[in-house]
Design an enzyme around this catalytic site. Sequence first.
Site, PDB file in Angstrom:
ATOM      1  N   ASP A 216      -8.003  -5.186   0.177  1.00 49.78           N
ATOM      2  CA  ASP A 216      -8.480  -6.050  -0.902  1.00 49.78           C
ATOM      3  C   ASP A 216      -8.151  -7.514  -0.676  1.00 49.78           C
ATOM      4  O   ASP A 216      -8.775  -8.391  -1.261  1.00 49.78           O
ATOM      5  CB  ASP A 216      -7.854  -5.608  -2.235  1.00 49.78           C
ATOM      6  CG  ASP A 216      -8.399  -4.262  -2.670  1.00 49.78           C
ATOM      7  OD1 ASP A 216      -9.595  -4.045  -2.477  1.00 49.78           O
ATOM      8  OD2 ASP A 216      -7.626  -3.450  -3.187  1.00 49.78           O
TER       9      ASP A 216
ATOM     10  N   HIS B 290       0.851  -1.190   0.000  1.00 53.56           N
ATOM     11  CA  HIS B 290       0.000   0.000   0.000  1.00 53.56           C
ATOM     12  C   HIS B 290       0.880   1.231   0.000  1.00 53.56           C
ATOM     13  O   HIS B 290       1.919   1.244   0.666  1.00 53.56           O
ATOM     14  CB  HIS B 290      -0.920   0.016   1.243  1.00 53.56           C
ATOM     15  CG  HIS B 290      -2.083   0.925   1.069  1.00 53.56           C
ATOM     16  ND1 HIS B 290      -1.983   2.281   1.278  1.00 53.56           N
ATOM     17  CD2 HIS B 290      -3.355   0.682   0.669  1.00 53.56           C
ATOM     18  CE1 HIS B 290      -3.158   2.826   1.026  1.00 53.56           C
ATOM     19  NE2 HIS B 290      -4.012   1.888   0.644  1.00 53.56           N
TER      20      HIS B 290
HETATM   21  N1  ACO Z   1       4.012  -7.890  -4.873  1.00 52.03           N
HETATM   22  C1  ACO Z   1       5.353  -7.910  -5.124  1.00 52.03           C
HETATM   23  N2  ACO Z   1       6.155  -6.821  -5.026  1.00 52.03           N
HETATM   24  C2  ACO Z   1       5.577  -5.664  -4.678  1.00 52.03           C
HETATM   25  C3  ACO Z   1       4.186  -5.559  -4.419  1.00 52.03           C
HETATM   26  C4  ACO Z   1       3.405  -6.733  -4.507  1.00 52.03           C
HETATM   27  N3  ACO Z   1       2.084  -6.695  -4.271  1.00 52.03           N
HETATM   28  N4  ACO Z   1       3.867  -4.271  -4.097  1.00 52.03           N
HETATM   29  C5  ACO Z   1       5.018  -3.593  -4.156  1.00 52.03           C
HETATM   30  N5  ACO Z   1       6.062  -4.431  -4.523  1.00 52.03           N
HETATM   31  C6  ACO Z   1       7.488  -4.075  -4.610  1.00 52.03           C
HETATM   32  C7  ACO Z   1       7.781  -3.299  -5.889  1.00 52.03           C
HETATM   33  O1  ACO Z   1       8.133  -4.159  -6.952  1.00 52.03           O
HETATM   34  C8  ACO Z   1       8.924  -2.419  -5.431  1.00 52.03           C
HETATM   35  O2  ACO Z   1      10.062  -3.229  -5.346  1.00 52.03           O
HETATM   36  P1  ACO Z   1      11.536  -2.589  -5.649  1.00 52.03           P
HETATM   37  O3  ACO Z   1      11.761  -1.581  -4.570  1.00 52.03           O
HETATM   38  O4  ACO Z   1      12.460  -3.756  -5.590  1.00 52.03           O
HETATM   39  O5  ACO Z   1      11.444  -1.979  -7.029  1.00 52.03           O
HETATM   40  C9  ACO Z   1       8.552  -2.057  -3.976  1.00 52.03           C
HETATM   41  O6  ACO Z   1       7.760  -3.183  -3.543  1.00 52.03           O
HETATM   42  C10 ACO Z   1       7.767  -0.761  -3.842  1.00 52.03           C
HETATM   43  O7  ACO Z   1       6.603  -0.852  -4.665  1.00 52.03           O
HETATM   44  P2  ACO Z   1       5.916   0.353  -5.445  1.00 52.03           P
HETATM   45  O8  ACO Z   1       5.180  -0.178  -6.625  1.00 52.03           O
HETATM   46  O9  ACO Z   1       6.956   1.425  -5.699  1.00 52.03           O
HETATM   47  O10 ACO Z   1       4.927   0.886  -4.330  1.00 52.03           O
HETATM   48  P3  ACO Z   1       3.740   1.896  -4.561  1.00 52.03           P
HETATM   49  O11 ACO Z   1       3.521   2.579  -3.281  1.00 52.03           O
HETATM   50  O12 ACO Z   1       3.977   2.729  -5.773  1.00 52.03           O
HETATM   51  O13 ACO Z   1       2.508   0.920  -4.920  1.00 52.03           O
HETATM   52  C11 ACO Z   1       0.706  -0.568  -4.705  1.00 52.03           C
HETATM   53  C12 ACO Z   1       1.558   0.509  -4.032  1.00 52.03           C
HETATM   54  C13 ACO Z   1       0.226  -0.087  -6.105  1.00 52.03           C
HETATM   55  C14 ACO Z   1      -0.528  -0.820  -3.859  1.00 52.03           C
HETATM   56  C15 ACO Z   1       1.553  -1.846  -4.858  1.00 52.03           C
HETATM   57  O14 ACO Z   1       1.970  -2.302  -3.591  1.00 52.03           O
HETATM   58  C16 ACO Z   1       0.832  -2.967  -5.603  1.00 52.03           C
HETATM   59  O15 ACO Z   1       0.880  -3.011  -6.839  1.00 52.03           O
HETATM   60  N6  ACO Z   1       0.111  -3.887  -4.858  1.00 52.03           N
HETATM   61  C17 ACO Z   1      -0.678  -4.914  -5.497  1.00 52.03           C
HETATM   62  C18 ACO Z   1      -1.986  -4.333  -5.989  1.00 52.03           C
HETATM   63  C19 ACO Z   1      -2.939  -4.038  -4.854  1.00 52.03           C
HETATM   64  O16 ACO Z   1      -3.134  -4.844  -3.951  1.00 52.03           O
HETATM   65  N7  ACO Z   1      -3.575  -2.866  -4.935  1.00 52.03           N
HETATM   66  C20 ACO Z   1      -4.581  -2.443  -3.957  1.00 52.03           C
HETATM   67  C21 ACO Z   1      -4.088  -1.256  -3.178  1.00 52.03           C
HETATM   68  S1  ACO Z   1      -5.224  -0.868  -1.892  1.00 52.03           S
HETATM   69  C22 ACO Z   1      -6.507  -0.097  -2.650  1.00 52.03           C
HETATM   70  O17 ACO Z   1      -6.402   0.532  -3.669  1.00 52.03           O
HETATM   71  C23 ACO Z   1      -7.768  -0.226  -2.000  1.00 52.03           C
END
Ligand code: ACO
Length: 435
Positions: A369, A312
């Site tokens: 979620d 998140h």
């Molecule tokens: N699975 C694997 N790796 C992940 C995940 C995940 N679910 N989420 C983040 N990461 C990793 C990224 O690859 C990144 O790794 P790195 O530093 O080696 O490059 C690091 O963690 C940071 O991730 P970002 O994408 O930069 O984090 P951001 O804050 O931009 O994104 C998000 C947050 C979009 C929620 C992300 O965690 C994600 O895609 N999660 C899965 C989708 C999801 O569950 N979305 C619902 C969010 S809650 C809502 O909207 C109600």
Amino acid sequence: MATQAMSEKLQQDIDIQFEGKSAKLPLHRGTEGEVGIDIAKLRSSTGLVTFDPGYGNTGACKSAITYIDGDNGILRYRGYPIEELAEKSSFLEVAWLLLNGELPTKTELSSFSAEIKQHTMLHEDFKRFFGALPKDAHPMPVCAATVGALATYYQDPESERQIHSSVIRLLAKMPTIAACSYKHCIGQPFMYPRNELDYTSNFVNMLFATPCEDYPIDPVAARAIDLLLILHADHEQNCSTSTVRLVGSSQAPLFASISAGISALWGSLHGGANQKVIEMLEHIAREDGSVDKYVARAKDKNDTARLMGFGHRIYKNYDPRAAVLKKTCAEVISRLGKSSKLLEIAMRLEEIALKDEYFVSRKLYPNVDFYSGVIFNALGIPTNMFTVLFTMGRLPGWIAHWLEMRRDPDFRIGRPRQIYTGANKRPYVSIDRRG
Ligand code: ACO
């Protein structure tokens, strides 16, 4: 009347110097102690703009609606902890709270509920409107299109009285629109609202009943859905809420702004994640239930798979909504008398991920979620409707933000800046001299 967004201007300024120009940037402190630098005069004084892709450090507005402390897993609507609202309130009470700033009295709640019941039906022409859309359409764009189309039926200029009517109409018609978007794709007749039922039971009836026979509404299911709506009701400046504010900042009508918010919520990195969680769990179940294999894929940077429902932007400890749901999930599933293979896989997945260095070091925890998808699934809600339920829940939050923005004395059209990286000025090349 909603509580005003208050902040305190601090005595201290931040001094910025750049290429011989300088600016004194004031600081504002919110009611929970967060301090923001006011950069409104930064560009005019120094020529600088801020650069913040994804807006992770940008406070776009002052707001008195929802407080989140992502490091400590705190979420409050109008000062009330989400855990208490989830346990003690109904969704309509929470909707009133978000819109008006205070919990309703019994009289206020009953007249709010009665007013909503007056507006639950859609214009009959909408049957033809739905009929024009393909049967295999995802219900999210169907909902976005229908809410956008409401602006063509209610065209009065937006006086305060008219805005009140639009708010009531949206809250009243959204469950009807949501249910119709589903009935349309499975080819069943639309069910009219039944105003003797409460808000959520009415939705359940419109979703599952047919005109052929009565549908017994399970109170456990109705309460679980009501709880899920509460947990989704607001989340401050997330992607869809910021979209609603940005569209509304051009003075586009409420229906148009909400329609844009629905489109933003549809994406799989936002509201669409709950559907993706179930698809992921089903995929794991099909592939002999190997959780480790999927976790390895989620960690592999050459693989596009992510652990859906994990991570998140704001919560770097845990998502308090996921904590409420984790508890509720097992309870609801056992009270419904069901066993859930998907819940078992979800729990194994969570256990493994929470111990894995990759997820721990990146502070990736289950978000709302992760468990909502499992509960929706156990309740028999079709997978493509999960994000639509999220939409129903988020609606009062979007509206509260739209209203707050329109009443804000600092109100201006939203218009971010950019850092241009394209070509410098160059001479035009006529077509016969190109390539
Ligand atoms: N699975 C694997 N790796 C992940 C995940 C995940 N679910 N989420 C983040 N990461 C990793 C990224 O690859 C990144 O790794 P790195 O530093 O080696 O490059 C690091 O963690 C940071 O991730 P970002 O994408 O930069 O984090 P951001 O804050 O931009 O994104 C998000 C947050 C979009 C929620 C992300 O965690 C994600 O895609 N999660 C899965 C989708 C999801 O569950 N979305 C619902 C969010 S809650 C809502 O909207 C109600």
